[in-house]
Motif scaffolding. Structure first.
Motif, PDB file in Angstrom:
ATOM      1  N   GLU A  99      50.939  22.805  34.692  1.00 12.77           N
ATOM      2  CA  GLU A  99      51.515  24.021  35.249  1.00 12.77           C
ATOM      3  C   GLU A  99      51.968  24.945  34.128  1.00 12.77           C
ATOM      4  OE1 GLU A  99      54.588  23.085  38.011  1.00 12.77           O
ATOM      5  OE2 GLU A  99      53.278  21.897  39.317  1.00 12.77           O
ATOM      6  N   SER A 100      51.723  26.232  34.303  1.00 12.69           N
ATOM      7  CA  SER A 100      52.066  27.215  33.281  1.00 12.69           C
ATOM      8  C   SER A 100      53.560  27.170  32.975  1.00 12.69           C
ATOM      9  CB  SER A 100      51.684  28.611  33.757  1.00 12.69           C
ATOM     10  OG  SER A 100      52.027  29.580  32.803  1.00 12.69           O
TER      11      SER A 100
ATOM     12  N   GLU B 119      48.878  30.327  37.275  1.00 13.92           N
ATOM     13  CA  GLU B 119      49.913  29.325  37.551  1.00 13.92           C
ATOM     14  C   GLU B 119      49.581  27.941  37.003  1.00 13.92           C
ATOM     15  OE1 GLU B 119      50.148  32.748  39.776  1.00 13.92           O
ATOM     16  OE2 GLU B 119      48.530  31.273  40.095  1.00 13.92           O
ATOM     17  N   SER B 120      48.292  27.605  36.871  1.00 13.71           N
ATOM     18  CA  SER B 120      47.955  26.222  36.515  1.00 13.71           C
ATOM     19  C   SER B 120      46.565  26.105  35.937  1.00 13.71           C
ATOM     20  CB  SER B 120      48.069  25.317  37.754  1.00 13.71           C
ATOM     21  OG  SER B 120      47.112  25.691  38.726  1.00 13.71           O
TER      22      SER B 120
ATOM     23  N   ASN C 162      51.243  26.309  26.491  1.00 19.15           N
ATOM     24  CA  ASN C 162      50.144  26.469  27.449  1.00 19.15           C
ATOM     25  C   ASN C 162      48.781  26.224  26.794  1.00 19.15           C
ATOM     26  OD1 ASN C 162      51.842  27.012  29.582  1.00 19.15           O
ATOM     27  ND2 ASN C 162      51.031  29.032  30.011  1.00 19.15           N
TER      28      ASN C 162
ATOM     29  N   LYS D 113      55.181  24.777  31.707  1.00 17.58           N
ATOM     30  CA  LYS D 113      55.679  23.411  31.711  1.00 17.58           C
ATOM     31  C   LYS D 113      54.764  22.554  30.840  1.00 17.58           C
ATOM     32  CE  LYS D 113      57.524  23.795  36.416  1.00 17.58           C
ATOM     33  NZ  LYS D 113      57.523  23.213  37.786  1.00 17.58           N
TER      34      LYS D 113
END
Length: 525
Positions: A516-517, A488-489, A416, A519
């Motif tokens: 996106e968190s 979330e993003s 992240n 990913k």
């Protein structure tokens, strides 16, 4: 959004009589100004959960030597309130404006409530400054639903109007990140378009190329007098960093681009960076006792994000391979080559490892993505010069691959990670690759004005897209990147103007890209 006062004497005073006050006896007795002293406006910055820095500079004649001030220290009062009308003043104090520091003021306010806006102003000699909005960060570990900030910089005064700063002032933001190049040190009339060809300046710098602190003060004053920039500085708290043009193009550590002896160049560097300090809302600890000016810092935004701001200029070894856009050479792999010094590298690595926030934001000055820049049409990058060899920007992390790969390894262990960068005068959205996998993503923000109007796509960028599969998108307009971060993003909105040689252009979103968190990799938002 607070209604900002127009920076005129009538608007600033607002028809309110200012009560006289007594200055400390060791300072100037009851200072009175022949002209309004707060011509350069106000700013706040370096926010923490309980406070921030308030900035102004006394300069009744800002384009004259010493700003038209007497050579003696002056006491300046400040007030912080929970409302823009100052009915609920919660802090007040007095700060000394020293002539040695250009009569700048850096008031460090603490003891405030976390996660909220405040309003502030300065008072001196019966005069009031305009009102600015500051804000504290959320409390440590507190749940945060959203963070919004704009990345700005590269604001060559002669290349265009500062409409983008007016649009920044109008945005709903938690803070502004300035990635550097607040001034350009070029001699007047040296304005270049995106293809490095001369363009007609929209306005001219006063004075010659700056070498001494008085020259730099004039240049900072001329920039800061711009009403659009003044509005953006008053509207939001800023995190400020410097890059190269605050001193000289492509300087690195103790080296300039002209071969000046290091012991001579550091004299210019010291004066230039002191002047940067004098005009930025940064903490007093930024200016060290030996004259060094180092801004690298870290800030936690509740449980949502940890922000790391390294300094990629001050401790850098000289650019390898002759600088500029070149194929990789053995010099780039030389032991000891560094973009940041070992202490900063450890600081950054430890900060990543110890963070419990959802996101890691690395807000810094020069591009991390090792972009192969072959065949863009520029003579020093063209395949006719370098053949089929990959070409990299040696004034970016591309010239320091070993340290960059160590950093990417740390990114991969954490996850992240989003890097936000400037310098390139173009927008880029790219993924950062290490060991065959994506370990982070980078939003590169275009310039405020540098390069002139530009195009939606710079000729030759299609070759970059083919040679760099991790490069997702690029754009050649001026503006800024607005980051919108939630649990979330992390979305990067590329906000652009169709022209900067025309005043008051509207802003639009050219594209939005999202991480996106949990990913990896950028996707269209």
């Amino acid at each position: 959004m607070t209604q900002l006062l127009t920076p005129t004497r009538r608007a600033v005073l607002g028809g309110i009589a200012v009560a006289p006050f007594i200055l400390p006896s060791r300072l100037s007795a009851q200072m009175r100004f022949a002209d309004y002293p707060f011509t350069l406006g106000v700013a706040s910055g370096s926010p923490l959960a309980d406070g921030f820095v308030l900035w102004t500079r006394l300069a009744p004649s800002p384009m004259e030597p010493h700003g038209g001030m007497p050579m003696k220290p002056i006491a300046v009062d400040w007030e912080v309130a929970e409302d823009s009308g100052f009915k609920a003043v919660v802090q007040k104090g007095t700060e000394t404006a020293w002539p040695e520091l250009g009569h700048s003021v850096h008031a460090e306010v603490a003891g405030l409530k976390p996660g909220r806006s405040y309003w502030y102003r300065f008072l001196c000699g019966g005069e009031k400054s305009l009102v600015g909005r500051a804000a504290t960060l959320p409390a440590a570990g507190s749940a945060v639903a959203r963070m919004r900030f704009a990345a700005v910089g590269c604001q060559h005064f002669e290349a265009g109007w500062y409409t983008a700063f007016r649009r920044v002032a109008e945005e709903d933001l938690d803070f502004v990140f300035h990635y550097g190049d607040y001034i350009y040190e070029y001699h007047p009339g040296y304005a270049l378009d995106e293809n490095k060809r001369p363009m007609q300046p929209v306005r001219l710098y006063a004075g010659r190329e700056p070498f001494a602190i008085g020259d730099y003060r004039i240049r900072y004053a001329q920039e800061t007098l711009d009403p659009d920039l003044m509005a953006a500085r008053a509207a939001h708290p800023w995190f400020c960093t410097y890059d190269d043009h605050e001193v000289q193009n492509n300087w690195a550590g103790v080296y300039d681009q002209n071969g000046t002896p290091p012991e001579v160049f550091v004299t210019r560097r010291r004066q230039a960076l002191q002047c940067w300090y004098e005009h930025m809302p940064v903490r007093k600890s930024t200016l060290l006792a030996d004259g060094t000016v180092d801004f690298h810092t870290r800030a936690d935004f509740g449980d949502l994000a940890r922000l790391h701001l390294p300094n990629t200029r001050l401790y850098r070894t000289d650019q390898p391979c002759g600088d500029n856009y070149k194929p990789m050479c053995a010099e780039a792999a030389k032991p000891g080559a560094q973009m940041i010094d070992p202490a900063q590298e450890k600081w950054l690595d430890d900060g990543l490892a110890s963070s419990r926030q959802r996101w890691q934001g690395v807000l810094q000055q020069v591009m991390m993505c090792p972009l192969d820049r072959r065949s863009t049409g520029d003579s020093d990058e063209d395949a006719s010069v370098h053949g089929d060899k990959p070409v990299f920007n040696m004034d970016s992390w591309g010239g320091y691959p070993a340290q960059r790969e160590r950093l990417f390894d740390a990114f991969g262990r954490k996850g992240n990670v989003v890097v936000v960068t400037g310098d390139e005068h173009q927008n880029f959205a790219s993924d950062l690759m290490h060991g065959g996998r994506v370990v982070g993503s980078e939003f590169v923000s275009t310039s405020i004005t540098s390069g002139g109007d530009g195009h939606d796509t710079r000729p030759g960028n299609e070759t970059w897209m083919r040679n760099n599969p991790n490069l997702k998108w690029t754009n050649d307009r001026r503006g800024y990147v607005l980051s919108e971060v939630t649990p979330e993003s992390w979305i990067g909105h590329y906000r652009t103007l169709d022209a900067v040689t025309v005043k008051d252009m509207p802003i639009r979103t050219a594209a939005s890209w999202v991480v996106e968190s949990g990913k990896t990799g950028l996707q269209r938002a």
